[in-house]
Write an enzyme that holds these catalytic residues in place. Structure first.
Site, PDB file in Angstrom:
ATOM      1  N   ASP A  94       0.831  -1.216   0.000  1.00  0.00           N
ATOM      2  CA  ASP A  94       0.000   0.000   0.000  1.00  0.00           C
ATOM      3  C   ASP A  94       0.859   1.257   0.000  1.00  0.00           C
ATOM      4  OD1 ASP A  94       0.505   0.676   2.938  1.00  0.00           O
ATOM      5  OD2 ASP A  94      -0.344  -1.326   3.087  1.00  0.00           O
ATOM      6  N   ASP A 163       6.420  -5.494   6.799  1.00  0.00           N
ATOM      7  CA  ASP A 163       5.084  -4.900   6.921  1.00  0.00           C
ATOM      8  C   ASP A 163       4.115  -5.925   6.325  1.00  0.00           C
ATOM      9  OD1 ASP A 163       2.809  -3.398   6.837  1.00  0.00           O
ATOM     10  OD2 ASP A 163       3.618  -1.815   5.557  1.00  0.00           O
ATOM     11  N   SER A 164       3.843  -6.952   7.094  1.00  0.00           N
ATOM     12  CA  SER A 164       3.148  -8.125   6.536  1.00  0.00           C
ATOM     13  C   SER A 164       1.677  -8.176   6.938  1.00  0.00           C
ATOM     14  CB  SER A 164       3.824  -9.398   7.043  1.00  0.00           C
ATOM     15  OG  SER A 164       3.485  -9.595   8.391  1.00  0.00           O
ATOM     16  N   ASP A 166      -1.319 -10.932   8.487  1.00  0.00           N
ATOM     17  CA  ASP A 166      -1.287 -11.813   9.658  1.00  0.00           C
ATOM     18  C   ASP A 166      -0.498 -13.094   9.343  1.00  0.00           C
ATOM     19  OD1 ASP A 166      -2.895 -10.057  11.039  1.00  0.00           O
ATOM     20  OD2 ASP A 166      -4.746 -11.039  10.423  1.00  0.00           O
ATOM     21  N   PRO A 170       0.305 -17.255   2.993  1.00  0.00           N
ATOM     22  CA  PRO A 170       1.616 -16.932   2.425  1.00  0.00           C
ATOM     23  C   PRO A 170       2.547 -16.189   3.386  1.00  0.00           C
ATOM     24  CG  PRO A 170      -0.163 -15.724   1.289  1.00  0.00           C
ATOM     25  CD  PRO A 170      -0.819 -16.633   2.274  1.00  0.00           C
TER      26      PRO A 170
HETATM   27  N1  SPM Z   1       0.771  -1.387   5.415  1.00  0.00           N
HETATM   28  C1  SPM Z   1      -0.273  -1.931   6.172  1.00  0.00           C
HETATM   29  C2  SPM Z   1      -0.218  -3.418   6.217  1.00  0.00           C
HETATM   30  C3  SPM Z   1      -0.806  -3.922   7.472  1.00  0.00           C
HETATM   31  N2  SPM Z   1      -0.088  -4.978   8.034  1.00  0.00           N
HETATM   32  C4  SPM Z   1      -0.589  -5.474   9.286  1.00  0.00           C
HETATM   33  C5  SPM Z   1      -1.889  -6.102   9.125  1.00  0.00           C
HETATM   34  C6  SPM Z   1      -2.353  -6.756  10.363  1.00  0.00           C
HETATM   35  C7  SPM Z   1      -3.813  -6.801  10.322  1.00  0.00           C
HETATM   36  N3  SPM Z   1      -4.309  -7.846  11.079  1.00  0.00           N
HETATM   37  C8  SPM Z   1      -5.214  -7.519  12.071  1.00  0.00           C
HETATM   38  C9  SPM Z   1      -6.103  -8.691  12.365  1.00  0.00           C
HETATM   39  C10 SPM Z   1      -5.532  -9.599  13.356  1.00  0.00           C
HETATM   40  N4  SPM Z   1      -6.059 -10.902  13.178  1.00  0.00           N
END
Ligand code: SPM
Length: 283
Positions: A94, A163-164, A166, A170
């Site tokens: 993003d 910056d992944s 959950d 993958p």
């Molecule tokens: N650049 C934004 C990417 C967001 N990366 C983190 C996403 C985590 C979202 N999960 C929240 C839900 C937890 N089960």
């Protein structure tokens, strides 16, 4: 799209966190949906948080609260490393983390390694206020597998940020000790690694395992926290591994003002102060 349901009260997006918890937002409109080779990519316009990026029915970022996550995943490491010239972001298609990183005057080049072109394209089209810095001349955009990229680079990056999504599907490999060992090799001698590591309420085993792994590999391992309203529980964790520099030993006077809305000189230090129920996750 997964999680979107019309009822008498409108269009509701619901994220299933676990068998006992769901989080719902009222949506005005679905702006984009596609099934890519890797996942379902969606952008919806929500009543409270504005436009929201969804991957496989999970909230990734929203126009209203994204600054917290993107500033925090970037700024702590950038202001801990004395000379963060070369930075790598794995995931983060993003562009929000990239937007923060290119602000730093010492950064000369930032590589974004995102596996799914669909995330970049949807963000460029529907989330310009998050993605605009992808066009910055300091940015090198690779559509590639981050794990493979790390394996092919040694002693290359001053900072690596994961910056992944959950740790399912993958992204599982991005949370493994084996991957952290490869990160260590891809970092330069004073290198720093940061990753988003989920909720201290709902992902306690994951956080303690990651911190134990990082303490085996890096001289310094830290956990820091931020409040992100659209993630379950609000309180969110980031893990840091560093070969030399400790974010708690940074000289406050040297932290530049980079026009941030959540991160500040004080937040740099206070985010590292852990409540006792979080501290007990540390090795
Ligand atoms: N650049 C934004 C990417 C967001 N990366 C983190 C996403 C985590 C979202 N999960 C929240 C839900 C937890 N089960």
């Amino acid at each position: 799209m997964e999680g979107l349901i019309y009822n008498m009260k409108g269009l509701w997006f619901t994220e299933l966190q676990n068998s006992g918890l769901k989080i719902s937002c009222l949506a005005n409109k679905t702006l984009h949906w596609e099934k890519t080779e890797f996942q379902e990519v969606g952008v919806i316009d929500t009543e409270i948080f504005g436009r929201m990026l969804l991957l496989d029915g999970v909230i990734q970022t929203t126009v209203e609260d994204e600054f917290v996550y993107h500033e925090m995943i970037s700024m702590i490491a950038l202001n801990t490393h004395p000379n963060p010239e070369k930075v790598l972001v794995i995931g983060g298609g993003d562009g929000g983390s990239i937007r923060e990183i290119v602000k730093h005057p010492k950064v000369k080049e930032v590589t974004l390694c995102e596996i799914d072109k669909g995330v970049v394209e949807a963000s460029e089209k529907y989330l310009p206020e998050i993605s605009f810095a992808l066009a910055d001349p300091k940015v090198r955009l690779l559509i590639a597998d981050g794990i493979k990229h790390i394996q092919e680079h040694e002693n290359t990056y001053d900072i690596i940020i994961v910056d992944s999504t959950d740790p399912v599907g993958p992204a599982v490999g991005l949370f493994s000790a084996d991957f952290y060992k490869k990160i260590d090799k891809a970092l330069t001698a004073e290198g720093i690694f940061v990753a988003q590591t989920e909720s201290p309420f709902y992902n306690r085993d994951l956080i303690s395992r990651i911190q134990a792994d990082l303490s085996d590999i890096f001289k310094v391992n830290k956990l820091f926290l931020a409040n992100i309203p659209t993630y379950p529980g609000g309180l969110w964790s980031f893990s840091l591994g560093s070969k030399k520099h400790d974010p708690e030993n940074v000289n406050k006077d040297n932290i530049p003002d980079l026009n941030t809305k959540y991160y500040s000189k004080d937040i740099h230090f206070s985010s590292l102060v852990l409540p006792p129920f979080v501290k007990e996750l540390m090795p």
